[in-house]
Design a protein around this motif. Structure first.
Motif, PDB file in Angstrom:
ATOM      1  N   MET B  35       0.842  -1.190   0.000  1.00  0.00           N
ATOM      2  CA  MET B  35       0.000   0.000   0.000  1.00  0.00           C
ATOM      3  C   MET B  35       0.878   1.242   0.000  1.00  0.00           C
ATOM      4  SD  MET B  35      -3.208   0.843   2.376  1.00  0.00           S
ATOM      5  CE  MET B  35      -4.048   2.408   2.299  1.00  0.00           C
ATOM      6  N   LEU B  36       0.673   2.051  -1.042  1.00  0.00           N
ATOM      7  CA  LEU B  36       1.451   3.277  -1.207  1.00  0.00           C
ATOM      8  C   LEU B  36       0.587   4.470  -0.819  1.00  0.00           C
ATOM      9  CD1 LEU B  36       3.854   4.960  -2.430  1.00  0.00           C
ATOM     10  CD2 LEU B  36       2.622   4.825  -4.608  1.00  0.00           C
ATOM     11  N   GLY B  37       1.121   5.326   0.034  1.00  0.00           N
ATOM     12  CA  GLY B  37       0.396   6.547   0.404  1.00  0.00           C
ATOM     13  C   GLY B  37       0.980   7.726  -0.349  1.00  0.00           C
ATOM     14  N   ILE B  38       0.109   8.594  -0.908  1.00  0.00           N
ATOM     15  CA  ILE B  38       0.596   9.804  -1.570  1.00  0.00           C
ATOM     16  C   ILE B  38       0.121  11.007  -0.761  1.00  0.00           C
ATOM     17  CG2 ILE B  38       0.597  11.187  -3.670  1.00  0.00           C
ATOM     18  CD1 ILE B  38       0.175   8.700  -5.289  1.00  0.00           C
ATOM     19  N   LEU B  39       1.074  11.810  -0.339  1.00  0.00           N
ATOM     20  CA  LEU B  39       0.761  13.010   0.433  1.00  0.00           C
ATOM     21  C   LEU B  39       1.186  14.218  -0.376  1.00  0.00           C
ATOM     22  CD1 LEU B  39       2.310  11.625   3.711  1.00  0.00           C
ATOM     23  CD2 LEU B  39      -0.138  12.042   3.376  1.00  0.00           C
ATOM     24  N   GLY B  40       0.678  15.376  -0.026  1.00  0.00           N
ATOM     25  CA  GLY B  40       1.129  16.577  -0.738  1.00  0.00           C
ATOM     26  C   GLY B  40       0.131  17.706  -0.661  1.00  0.00           C
ATOM     27  N   ASP B  41       0.612  18.901  -1.025  1.00  0.00           N
ATOM     28  CA  ASP B  41      -0.221  20.103  -0.940  1.00  0.00           C
ATOM     29  C   ASP B  41      -1.432  20.018  -1.868  1.00  0.00           C
ATOM     30  OD1 ASP B  41       2.132  20.849   0.325  1.00  0.00           O
ATOM     31  OD2 ASP B  41       2.872  21.955  -1.458  1.00  0.00           O
ATOM     32  N   ASN B  42      -2.360  20.912  -1.641  1.00  0.00           N
ATOM     33  CA  ASN B  42      -3.470  21.061  -2.580  1.00  0.00           C
ATOM     34  C   ASN B  42      -2.915  21.533  -3.912  1.00  0.00           C
ATOM     35  OD1 ASN B  42      -5.133  22.268   0.235  1.00  0.00           O
ATOM     36  ND2 ASN B  42      -5.779  20.446  -0.879  1.00  0.00           N
ATOM     37  N   GLY B  43      -3.428  20.944  -4.997  1.00  0.00           N
ATOM     38  CA  GLY B  43      -2.980  21.357  -6.326  1.00  0.00           C
ATOM     39  C   GLY B  43      -1.634  20.774  -6.722  1.00  0.00           C
ATOM     40  N   ALA B  44      -1.126  19.813  -5.943  1.00  0.00           N
ATOM     41  CA  ALA B  44       0.190  19.235  -6.238  1.00  0.00           C
ATOM     42  C   ALA B  44       0.156  18.322  -7.457  1.00  0.00           C
ATOM     43  CB  ALA B  44       0.689  18.453  -5.024  1.00  0.00           C
ATOM     44  N   GLY B  45      -1.041  17.868  -7.828  1.00  0.00           N
ATOM     45  CA  GLY B  45      -1.160  16.985  -8.992  1.00  0.00           C
ATOM     46  C   GLY B  45      -1.499  15.554  -8.626  1.00  0.00           C
ATOM     47  N   LYS B  46      -1.850  15.327  -7.375  1.00  0.00           N
ATOM     48  CA  LYS B  46      -2.135  13.959  -6.915  1.00  0.00           C
ATOM     49  C   LYS B  46      -3.334  13.358  -7.655  1.00  0.00           C
ATOM     50  CE  LYS B  46      -2.849  15.380  -2.689  1.00  0.00           C
ATOM     51  NZ  LYS B  46      -2.744  16.823  -2.904  1.00  0.00           N
ATOM     52  N   SER B  47      -4.434  14.105  -7.703  1.00  0.00           N
ATOM     53  CA  SER B  47      -5.638  13.580  -8.372  1.00  0.00           C
ATOM     54  C   SER B  47      -5.401  13.395  -9.864  1.00  0.00           C
ATOM     55  CB  SER B  47      -6.817  14.517  -8.152  1.00  0.00           C
ATOM     56  OG  SER B  47      -7.123  14.592  -6.782  1.00  0.00           O
ATOM     57  N   THR B  48      -4.626  14.309 -10.443  1.00  0.00           N
ATOM     58  CA  THR B  48      -4.321  14.202 -11.867  1.00  0.00           C
ATOM     59  C   THR B  48      -3.567  12.899 -12.140  1.00  0.00           C
ATOM     60  OG1 THR B  48      -4.200  16.598 -11.972  1.00  0.00           O
ATOM     61  CG2 THR B  48      -3.265  15.392 -13.827  1.00  0.00           C
ATOM     62  N   LEU B  49      -2.605  12.581 -11.243  1.00  0.00           N
ATOM     63  CA  LEU B  49      -1.864  11.324 -11.393  1.00  0.00           C
ATOM     64  C   LEU B  49      -2.829  10.133 -11.325  1.00  0.00           C
ATOM     65  CD1 LEU B  49       0.815   9.756 -11.549  1.00  0.00           C
ATOM     66  CD2 LEU B  49       0.911   9.830  -9.039  1.00  0.00           C
ATOM     67  N   MET B  50      -3.742  10.174 -10.355  1.00  0.00           N
ATOM     68  CA  MET B  50      -4.731   9.092 -10.235  1.00  0.00           C
ATOM     69  C   MET B  50      -5.512   8.918 -11.525  1.00  0.00           C
ATOM     70  SD  MET B  50      -4.755   7.427  -7.487  1.00  0.00           S
ATOM     71  CE  MET B  50      -4.878   7.313  -5.729  1.00  0.00           C
ATOM     72  N   LYS B  51      -5.958  10.051 -12.072  1.00  0.00           N
ATOM     73  CA  LYS B  51      -6.809   9.986 -13.260  1.00  0.00           C
ATOM     74  C   LYS B  51      -6.042   9.499 -14.481  1.00  0.00           C
ATOM     75  CE  LYS B  51     -10.257  13.317 -11.758  1.00  0.00           C
ATOM     76  NZ  LYS B  51     -10.829  14.659 -11.967  1.00  0.00           N
TER      77      LYS B  51
END
Ligand SMILES: Nc1ncnc2c1ncn2[C@@H]1O[C@H](COP(=O)(O)OP(=O)(O)OP(=O)(O)O)[C@@H](O)[C@H]1O
Ligand SMILES: [Mg+2]
Lengths: 338, 254
Positions: B35-51
């Motif tokens: 299980m990998l956790g991704i943390l980071g600021d708002n707007g860091a691109g986390k959701s974009t990576l998911m999509k």
């Protein structure tokens, strides 16, 4: 956990079918079609009591002929409204289709292939509307407003502005609309099929999802553009089919038949029946009953000798009233379920 | 958890939206049972990576691998054929549809026969079972999703991803709207899935301590880049916070 579940199941928020006469009545009244069905029944009773000619065979035939075309058009428009689109040009396709059939017949095609050719041209128009709307991101209100004028021009050109007679033998002509109730039988058949499509197929569910939340639908993997495209093609084709039926019933075609009037009747039938302009919900059965209400109003007031101007005022008021009733019943529904 | 069990890998992912560079060369990988956790600021691109991992967005450049083989995901349906399932940050629910229709959206159960009609009854039954499994309090699967609370909606979205036999499960802030008890239930569910050992899980979250507790490995994303990566056991919320602050300042100055 078990205790919580029992508590939830017995709680006041429980939805789903209820038993008993009052439970059923309650369920019925919460359906989006309910208000318009009640209105339709009241209108029929009212006109029957104020006019002995209302529920006669001759009048029912006239009534059915008035209702059929708007109902067929409503079936397409309802699907489009549900996915947040609209087709303003369907009344012009209605007028064009018989001329395409007649020209195809003139150049040597037998009648049935000529009918198919006409429907294919209508489908192609729907496809073009879809392409412009989806690929070029033009709102369908604008796309089809343009198409409305464009198709009128095409119809006037290929008809040279003159009416034309429909081809075909007696049997085909009767099936295609000349027999008194033929148009209505077609309309009811289309209503049944489209009701099943909307409620019991993936296409219907995905149409609702596309209109309800386009991002969610796309994230779930639904190809929303395909859904919208399909419904544009469907609406144009149904519009053309209604135009063909009307032409066969009358035996000739007027280049100015149908038009915006029949399109608005179709859209109004859908909206009166409980389909939201904002998309995401709609009912085909409601569209049928909405069409019946408009037809009964028109026919009933004609029998009573009310003049056309008054009639328009009444129809306008009826549409407004139906909208208000629908919005408020929807709120009641929300409260009843929440 | 050796390299041979690697389920998903992305290398040098770049994604631009017009002038905005949402992802600027992001690489990540996750193994089966990990299980990998991704943390980071708002707007860091986390959701974009998911999509991008779900096939919703196409990357501007970069390469993805599933089970070691290079793939180019053409659509969400395509990604799903690899067992990639996602709980999106916006939950991807249609308010006007019932809970059970939402649970089966675009993976409907059809009745046998030529007409391909929906099997509403089977979908209701499975939906009831799936929700009972999670143990989140929902009165009836007939309810429209729009009538539910934020946490209930989130539970529906999680139930959908879990019930669909995910082999690679992507979770974009799955606990954001949950009450403590429900969050506990979902975490329990995630841990049960993890214990099965054959599912790779990626979770985006904002709670450092919680993420370090349930994930094997964490990754920090900032301004479209991965700025830190570590085994969960070898770092701490304090260290992560320190790095976030430092990177943030560096990005401001540079
Ligand atoms: N469809 C889009 N069109 C244009 N820009 C987008 C789009 N999606 C995301 N962005 C931009 O990309 C950047 C990254 O967004 P993203 O949603 O991936 O952030 P995030 O890390 O998930 O943030 P949060 O923690 O707030 O959810 C943002 O600047 C955002 O504005
Ligand atoms: Mg996000």
């Amino acid at each position: 956990m078990a205790a919580e579940k029992t508590a939830a199941a017995g709680g006041p928020a429980q939805a789903g079918p209820r038993s008993g006469l009052f439970g059923r009545l309650h369920d019925f009244l919460l359906r989006p079609e309910a208000s318009v069905i009640v209105v339709a029944v009241i209108l029929v009773i009212y006109f029957q009591f104020t006019n002995v000619n209302f529920l006669t065979n001759a009048n029912l035939e006239t009534l059915s002929q008035f209702i059929a075309a708007p109902v067929i058009i409503a079936c397409g428009e309802i699907m489009l409204l549900i996915c947040r689109e609209i087709d303003l040009s369907v009344g012009q396709v209605f007028a064009l289709a018989p001329f395409v059939m007649e020209r195809a017949y003139d150049i040597g095609l037998p009648v049935v292939p000529a009918i198919v050719a006409a429907l294919l041209v209508c489908a192609l128009i729907g496809y073009v509307i879809g392409l412009i709307t989806i690929r070029l991101s033009v709102p369908s209100f604008i796309t089809t407003l343009g198409m409305l004028f464009l198709i009128t021009g095409v119809t006037l050109t290929i008809s040279r502005g003159f009416p034309a007679n429909t081809p075909g033998g007696k049997l085909l002509t009767n099936i295609m609309g000349n027999w008194g109730y033929a148009e209505m039988v077609w309309a009811l058949g289309i209503v049944v099929v489209m009701h099943i499509v909307l409620r019991h197929t993936r296409w219907g569910l995905h149409t609702i999802a596309t209109g309800g939340n386009v991002v969610a639908a796309a994230e779930s993997g639904i190809d929303c553009d395909r859904i919208r495209m399909g419904n544009f093609i469907l609406t144009s084709t149904l519009g053309g089919f209604a135009g063909l039926l009307e032409a066969f019933r009358i035996g000739s075609t007027d280049p100015l038949a149908g038009g915006s009037n029949i399109m608005f009747l179709g859209v109004a039938s859908g909206v009166i029946g409980g389909t939201a302009i904002a998309g995401g919900t709609g009912t085909i059965i409601g569209g049928l009953v909405g069409g019946i209400v408009l037809g009964v109003l028109q026919d009933g007031f004609t029998l009573q000798g009310i003049n056309a101007f008054t009639f328009d005022i009444i129809i306008g008021a009826a549409i407004l009233l139906a909208m208000v009733a629908n919005i408020h019943l929807a709120r009641l529904r929300g409260a009843g379920q929440g | 958890m050796s390299a041979s069990t690697e389920a998903l890998r992305a290398e040098g992912i770049v994604k631009t939206f017009g002038h905005v560079t949402a992802l600027d060369g992001v690489s990540m990988h996750v193994a089966r049972g990990e299980m990998l956790g991704i943390l980071g600021d708002n707007g860091a691109g986390k959701s974009t990576l998911m999509k991008i991992l779900t096939g919703y967005h196409r990357p501007t450049s970069g390469q993805m691998f599933v089970n070691g083989a290079p793939v180019s995901l053409g659509s969400v349906d395509h990604a799903r054929t690899f067992g990639i399932e996602c709980v999106y940050q916006d939950l991807a629910l249609v308010n006007g549809l019932s809970i059970y229709h939402n649970l089966f959206l675009n993976r409907e159960i059809l009745r046998p026969g030529p007409f391909r009609l929906l099997d509403h009854r089977a979908m209701r039954r499975h939906a009831e079972a799936a929700l009972a499994d999670i143990g989140v309090n929902i009165p009836s699967v007939d309810l429209e999703v729009g009538a539910l609370s934020g946490g209930q909606r989130q539970a529906i979205a999680v139930a959908r991803a879990v019930a669909s036999n995910a082999r690679i499960l992507l979770l974009d802030e799955p606990l954001a709207a949950m009450g403590a008890r429900e969050a506990g239930l979902i975490i329990g569910l995630i841990e049960r899935l993890k214990a099965r050992g054959d599912i790779a899980i990626v979770m985006i979250a904002h709670n450092y301590a919680q993420t370090l507790e349930i994930c094997d490995r964490v990754m920090l994303m900032q301004h479209g880049e991965v700025t830190f990566e570590s085994r969960a056991a070898e770092t701490s919320p304090t260290e992560l916070l320190e790095i976030v602050r430092r990177e943030y300042r560096a990005a401001r100055v540079g």
